[in-house]
Design a protein around this motif. Structure first.
Motif, PDB file in Angstrom:
ATOM      1  N   THR A   1     -11.979  -6.894  -8.432  1.00 15.67           N
ATOM      2  CA  THR A   1     -11.910  -6.936  -6.978  1.00 15.67           C
ATOM      3  C   THR A   1     -11.668  -5.531  -6.446  1.00 15.67           C
ATOM      4  N   SER A   2     -12.388  -5.181  -5.393  1.00 14.78           N
ATOM      5  CA  SER A   2     -12.235  -3.877  -4.754  1.00 14.78           C
ATOM      6  C   SER A   2     -11.649  -4.085  -3.366  1.00 14.78           C
ATOM      7  N   ILE A   3     -10.519  -3.414  -3.110  1.00 13.36           N
ATOM      8  CA  ILE A   3      -9.809  -3.571  -1.841  1.00 13.36           C
ATOM      9  C   ILE A   3      -9.686  -2.211  -1.161  1.00 13.36           C
ATOM     10  N   LEU A   4     -10.008  -2.189   0.127  1.00 13.17           N
ATOM     11  CA  LEU A   4      -9.846  -0.986   0.949  1.00 13.17           C
ATOM     12  C   LEU A   4      -8.787  -1.267   1.999  1.00 13.17           C
ATOM     13  N   LEU A   5      -7.749  -0.424   2.017  1.00 14.18           N
ATOM     14  CA  LEU A   5      -6.731  -0.477   3.069  1.00 14.18           C
ATOM     15  C   LEU A   5      -7.000   0.675   4.024  1.00 14.18           C
ATOM     16  N   VAL A   6      -7.116   0.369   5.304  1.00 11.57           N
ATOM     17  CA  VAL A   6      -7.304   1.391   6.323  1.00 11.57           C
ATOM     18  C   VAL A   6      -6.060   1.373   7.199  1.00 11.57           C
ATOM     19  N   ALA A   7      -5.307   2.472   7.167  1.00  8.11           N
ATOM     20  CA  ALA A   7      -4.041   2.543   7.895  1.00  8.11           C
ATOM     21  C   ALA A   7      -4.187   3.437   9.117  1.00  8.11           C
ATOM     22  N   HIS A   8      -3.637   2.972  10.238  1.00 12.24           N
ATOM     23  CA  HIS A   8      -3.732   3.703  11.498  1.00 12.24           C
ATOM     24  C   HIS A   8      -2.366   4.130  12.035  1.00 12.24           C
ATOM     25  N   ASP A   9      -1.320   3.454  11.641  1.00 12.70           N
ATOM     26  CA  ASP A   9       0.006   3.646  12.246  1.00 12.70           C
ATOM     27  C   ASP A   9       0.757   4.788  11.588  1.00 12.70           C
ATOM     28  N   GLY A  10       1.549   5.504  12.380  1.00 13.89           N
ATOM     29  CA  GLY A  10       2.349   6.611  11.866  1.00 13.89           C
ATOM     30  C   GLY A  10       3.366   6.147  10.843  1.00 13.89           C
ATOM     31  N   PRO A  11       3.857   7.075  10.017  1.00 10.32           N
ATOM     32  CA  PRO A  11       4.717   6.686   8.897  1.00 10.32           C
ATOM     33  C   PRO A  11       6.125   6.228   9.263  1.00 10.32           C
ATOM     34  N   TYR A  12       6.666   6.680  10.378  1.00 10.09           N
ATOM     35  CA  TYR A  12       8.072   6.362  10.636  1.00 10.09           C
ATOM     36  C   TYR A  12       8.337   5.697  11.983  1.00 10.09           C
ATOM     37  N   GLY A  13       7.317   5.460  12.798  1.00  7.43           N
ATOM     38  CA  GLY A  13       7.528   4.843  14.106  1.00  7.43           C
ATOM     39  C   GLY A  13       7.730   3.338  14.024  1.00  7.43           C
ATOM     40  N   SER A  14       7.137   2.719  13.030  1.00  9.09           N
ATOM     41  CA  SER A  14       7.293   1.280  12.809  1.00  9.09           C
ATOM     42  C   SER A  14       7.274   1.059  11.301  1.00  9.09           C
ATOM     43  N   GLU A  15       7.259  -0.168  10.884  1.00  5.83           N
ATOM     44  CA  GLU A  15       7.243  -0.458   9.453  1.00  5.83           C
ATOM     45  C   GLU A  15       5.860  -0.885   8.967  1.00  5.83           C
ATOM     46  N   LYS A  16       4.827  -0.766   9.792  1.00  7.01           N
ATOM     47  CA  LYS A  16       3.487  -1.208   9.401  1.00  7.01           C
ATOM     48  C   LYS A  16       2.973  -0.447   8.182  1.00  7.01           C
ATOM     49  N   LEU A  17       3.025   0.876   8.216  1.00  6.41           N
ATOM     50  CA  LEU A  17       2.524   1.658   7.089  1.00  6.41           C
ATOM     51  C   LEU A  17       3.399   1.445   5.852  1.00  6.41           C
ATOM     52  N   TYR A  18       4.695   1.422   6.039  1.00  2.00           N
ATOM     53  CA  TYR A  18       5.624   1.176   4.934  1.00  2.00           C
ATOM     54  C   TYR A  18       5.288  -0.134   4.227  1.00  2.00           C
ATOM     55  N   ASN A  19       5.102  -1.199   4.994  1.00  6.66           N
ATOM     56  CA  ASN A  19       4.804  -2.501   4.397  1.00  6.66           C
ATOM     57  C   ASN A  19       3.424  -2.527   3.749  1.00  6.66           C
ATOM     58  N   ALA A  20       2.470  -1.823   4.327  1.00 10.19           N
ATOM     59  CA  ALA A  20       1.138  -1.737   3.711  1.00 10.19           C
ATOM     60  C   ALA A  20       1.223  -1.041   2.358  1.00 10.19           C
ATOM     61  N   LEU A  21       2.000   0.026   2.285  1.00  7.83           N
ATOM     62  CA  LEU A  21       2.150   0.749   1.024  1.00  7.83           C
ATOM     63  C   LEU A  21       2.924  -0.082   0.003  1.00  7.83           C
ATOM     64  N   ARG A  22       3.908  -0.830   0.459  1.00  8.89           N
ATOM     65  CA  ARG A  22       4.624  -1.737  -0.442  1.00  8.89           C
ATOM     66  C   ARG A  22       3.662  -2.745  -1.049  1.00  8.89           C
ATOM     67  N   MET A  23       2.784  -3.290  -0.213  1.00  9.31           N
ATOM     68  CA  MET A  23       1.806  -4.265  -0.696  1.00  9.31           C
ATOM     69  C   MET A  23       0.849  -3.616  -1.693  1.00  9.31           C
ATOM     70  N   ALA A  24       0.397  -2.404  -1.391  1.00  9.17           N
ATOM     71  CA  ALA A  24      -0.531  -1.714  -2.289  1.00  9.17           C
ATOM     72  C   ALA A  24       0.119  -1.433  -3.643  1.00  9.17           C
ATOM     73  N   ILE A  25       1.360  -0.996  -3.638  1.00  8.60           N
ATOM     74  CA  ILE A  25       2.073  -0.734  -4.894  1.00  8.60           C
ATOM     75  C   ILE A  25       2.250  -2.030  -5.674  1.00  8.60           C
ATOM     76  N   ALA A  26       2.614  -3.092  -4.986  1.00  4.64           N
ATOM     77  CA  ALA A  26       2.797  -4.389  -5.657  1.00  4.64           C
ATOM     78  C   ALA A  26       1.493  -4.897  -6.249  1.00  4.64           C
ATOM     79  N   MET A  27       0.382  -4.691  -5.549  1.00  3.15           N
ATOM     80  CA  MET A  27      -0.918  -5.121  -6.089  1.00  3.15           C
ATOM     81  C   MET A  27      -1.227  -4.399  -7.388  1.00  3.15           C
ATOM     82  N   GLU A  28      -0.926  -3.113  -7.438  1.00  7.37           N
ATOM     83  CA  GLU A  28      -1.193  -2.339  -8.652  1.00  7.37           C
ATOM     84  C   GLU A  28      -0.279  -2.777  -9.791  1.00  7.37           C
TER      85      GLU A  28
END
Length: 119
Positions: free
Chosen positions: A2-29
């Motif tokens: 399976t090939s997955i592309l994550l496209v992130a738009h949100d800044g790193p520290y203004g909300s937790e969107k990017l943080y949670n996306a990266l957590r998910m990506a690390i967990a997938m790996e």
């Protein structure tokens, strides 16, 4: 595979969107039971996550370290050329392994992916 592309738009520290996306990506790996190819494309304010030598308060999440973990896991990370130029970011100021790319590369990654997730 399976090939997955994550496209992130949100800044790193203004909300937790990017943080949670990266957590998910690390967990997938780390926990996928089937082979997964992941790619991460940083756009808009998310490109600032790739700046090296960021200082965060004690006990704060360090987004740059999360990107380094993903790179070590073999995840390709690109950031939008237009977005980095608009913010005055140069490749020399970024984490080793994160590459500047254009919408042409993002388009190709999108077409090559089984799943695309926008965050």
């Amino acid at each position: 595979m399976t090939s997955i592309l994550l496209v992130a738009h949100d800044g790193p520290y203004g909300s937790e969107k990017l943080y949670n996306a990266l957590r998910m990506a690390i967990a997938m790996e780390e926990h996928s039971t089937t082979p997964v190819t992941q790619r991460l494309f940083l756009m808009s304010d998310a490109v600032t996550a790739a700046l090296s030598q960021q200082k965060t308060p004690d006990f704060s999440v360090h987004i740059g370290q999360m990107l380094e973990i993903l790179l070590a896991q073999g995840v390709s990370i690109h950031m939008c050329k237009t977005c980095v130029e608009a913010r005055g970011i140069t490749p020399e100021r970024c984490i080793d392994g994160v590459e500047v790319a254009t919408l042409v590369e993002l388009t190709q990654w999108t077409l090559d992916s089984d799943k695309v997730i926008h965050i």
